[in-house]
Design an enzyme around this catalytic site. Structure first.
Site, PDB file in Angstrom:
ATOM      1  N   GLU A 130      -2.206  11.970   6.423  1.00  0.00           N
ATOM      2  CA  GLU A 130      -0.997  11.364   5.858  1.00  0.00           C
ATOM      3  C   GLU A 130      -0.002  10.963   6.945  1.00  0.00           C
ATOM      4  OE1 GLU A 130      -0.604  10.259   2.978  1.00  0.00           O
ATOM      5  OE2 GLU A 130      -2.336  11.152   2.039  1.00  0.00           O
TER       6      GLU A 130
ATOM      7  N   GLN B  20       2.604   3.725   8.237  1.00  0.00           N
ATOM      8  CA  GLN B  20       2.763   2.490   9.032  1.00  0.00           C
ATOM      9  C   GLN B  20       1.493   2.067   9.759  1.00  0.00           C
ATOM     10  OE1 GLN B  20       6.103   1.457   9.202  1.00  0.00           O
ATOM     11  NE2 GLN B  20       7.251   3.325   8.938  1.00  0.00           N
TER      12      GLN B  20
ATOM     13  N   CYS C 219      -6.940 -10.368  -9.747  1.00  0.00           N
ATOM     14  CA  CYS C 219      -6.715 -10.032 -11.161  1.00  0.00           C
ATOM     15  C   CYS C 219      -7.973 -10.252 -12.002  1.00  0.00           C
ATOM     16  CB  CYS C 219      -5.554 -10.857 -11.716  1.00  0.00           C
ATOM     17  SG  CYS C 219      -4.034 -10.611 -10.777  1.00  0.00           S
TER      18      CYS C 219
HETATM   19  S1  SF4 Z   1      -2.612  -4.661 -11.481  1.00  0.00           S
HETATM   20 FE1  SF4 Z   1      -2.032  -6.648 -12.367  1.00  0.00          FE
HETATM   21  S2  SF4 Z   1      -1.439  -7.872 -10.611  1.00  0.00           S
HETATM   22 FE2  SF4 Z   1      -2.574  -6.142  -9.824  1.00  0.00          FE
HETATM   23  S3  SF4 Z   1      -4.673  -6.927  -9.646  1.00  0.00           S
HETATM   24 FE3  SF4 Z   1      -4.466  -5.889 -11.639  1.00  0.00          FE
HETATM   25  S4  SF4 Z   1      -3.970  -7.531 -13.042  1.00  0.00           S
HETATM   26 FE4  SF4 Z   1      -3.573  -8.320 -11.008  1.00  0.00          FE
END
Ligand code: SF4
Length: 337
Positions: free
Chosen positions: A39, A44, A201
């Site tokens: 950790e 960074q 997504c």
């Molecule tokens: S959490 Fe929402 S923004 Fe992030 S990859 Fe999944 S669908 Fe896309």
């Protein structure tokens, strides 16, 4: 999110993690020492950079007792190249506190973990979760990104209000049981799918719970301070296979650097120029060849060129030394980090 949806969210996330989660060296242990080391190193710093350092560190300092016994010189040398050396000093101080004040026992409660040197809320929760499977939320860069997108949160996350909301969201979603796996899964979702620039997504396991309209614009941050340019002038003084170095102060405290010059020498060209970033600064490092002068014995020391590899030197200065001591290359073979 309703309770029913929270449960379904966790299930989707955990199913995905079982198939696609990363196999990282610190995931195979419940040792609070090893987890704390990971950790500190990961603050960074990218995972791929941390892995070799982590493995070597545990080989060199396998537990709190070994780290507590080590000299500051050895600790900084092992950390050399990772930057942000305050982390190494705090880890060292924590090891000494565990050995000297707690008879070698690492505390279990978040409140007590937070009292150790350099340990903030995130690190305390991470160790409690990953070492002791405590049901505590975690908010770091990956999970913060996931939360802002899941909840379409458009306020700056580096404001007091933003931080508070992130922790509230995280606390609402964390399960009572098996928080260890859940928190690891959330970090991996942010690292592998909900990535900063082009979130994936289309393959996201929690897409149906996500309210983000333009996820690539999240998270929002306050405008960052402008990068400041700084010039630092240093000297190269070599005498009979030895070089004069100086103990640094402030951020590089405990490391060795080329002696600092208050101003650039008149009518003299630098023999080396390097540029490196440091927090929100962009620093130009100029080096001037200088003749032997009276040394400041409190800070400066003659170091044999063939022993430079064994002392801690920040990367920017080590690069300069490698370039400038080219003629001594056979004596100065080092690993560049
Ligand atoms: S959490 Fe929402 S923004 Fe992030 S990859 Fe999944 S669908 Fe896309």
């Amino acid at each position: 999110m309703s309770l029913k949806n929270v449960r379904a969210f966790r299930r989707s996330l955990l199913d995905w993690y079982r198939r696609y989660g990363r196999d990282l060296p610190w995931r195979g242990t419940r040792d609070p020492y090893a987890i704390l080391v990971s950790e500190f190193m990961l603050q960074q710093t990218q995972v791929s950079t941390v892995i070799p350092y982590y493995n070597e560190w545990l080989y060199r300092f396998p537990d709190f007792a070994a780290l507590a016994r080590a000299s500051e010189n050895d600790v900084l040398h092992a950390w050399q190249g990772l930057g942000y050396y305050a982390r190494a000093r705090n880890l060292h101080a924590t090891a000494r506190a565990i050995v000297n004040r707690r008879h070698g026992r690492f505390p279990r409660s978040v409140e007590q973990i937070r009292q150790l040197p350099g340990i903030g809320k995130y690190t305390a929760h991470a160790v409690a979760s990953f070492a002791f499977n405590e049901s505590v939320p975690i908010v770091e860069s990956n999970t913060a990104r996931v939360f802002t997108r899941l909840f379409n949160f458009r306020k700056p996350i580096d404001s007091d209000m933003g931080r508070k909301r992130l922790w509230q969201n995280a606390a609402m979603l964390v399960p009572k049981a098996n928080a260890l796996t859940y928190n690891s899964a959330l970090i991996d979702l942010g690292a592998l799918v909900c990535v900063p620039r082009q979130p994936k997504c289309g393959v996201c396991p929690v897409k149906k719970f996500c309210r983000a309209k333009n996820p690539e614009t999240l998270p929002v941050r306050k405008s960052s301070p402008r990068t400041k340019r700084l010039i630092e002038n240093h000297s190269l003084i070599v005498s009979r296979s030895r070089i004069l170095l100086q103990k640094a102060d402030r951020s590089w405290r405990g490391l060795w650097i080329l002696p600092l010059l208050q101003k650039s020498p008149a009518n003299q060209q630098s023999i080396y120029k390097g540029i490196f970033p440091f927090t929100n600064h962009r620093i130009t490092l100029n080096v001037f060849a200088q003749r032997q002068h009276k040394i400041d014995r409190r800070l400066q020391r003659w170091i044999k060129i063939n022993s430079l590899e064994s002392i801690p030197i920040p990367s920017a200065h080590r690069r300069a030394l490698r370039h400038l001591l080219n003629g001594h290359r056979q004596n100065y073979m080092t690993v560049d980090r």
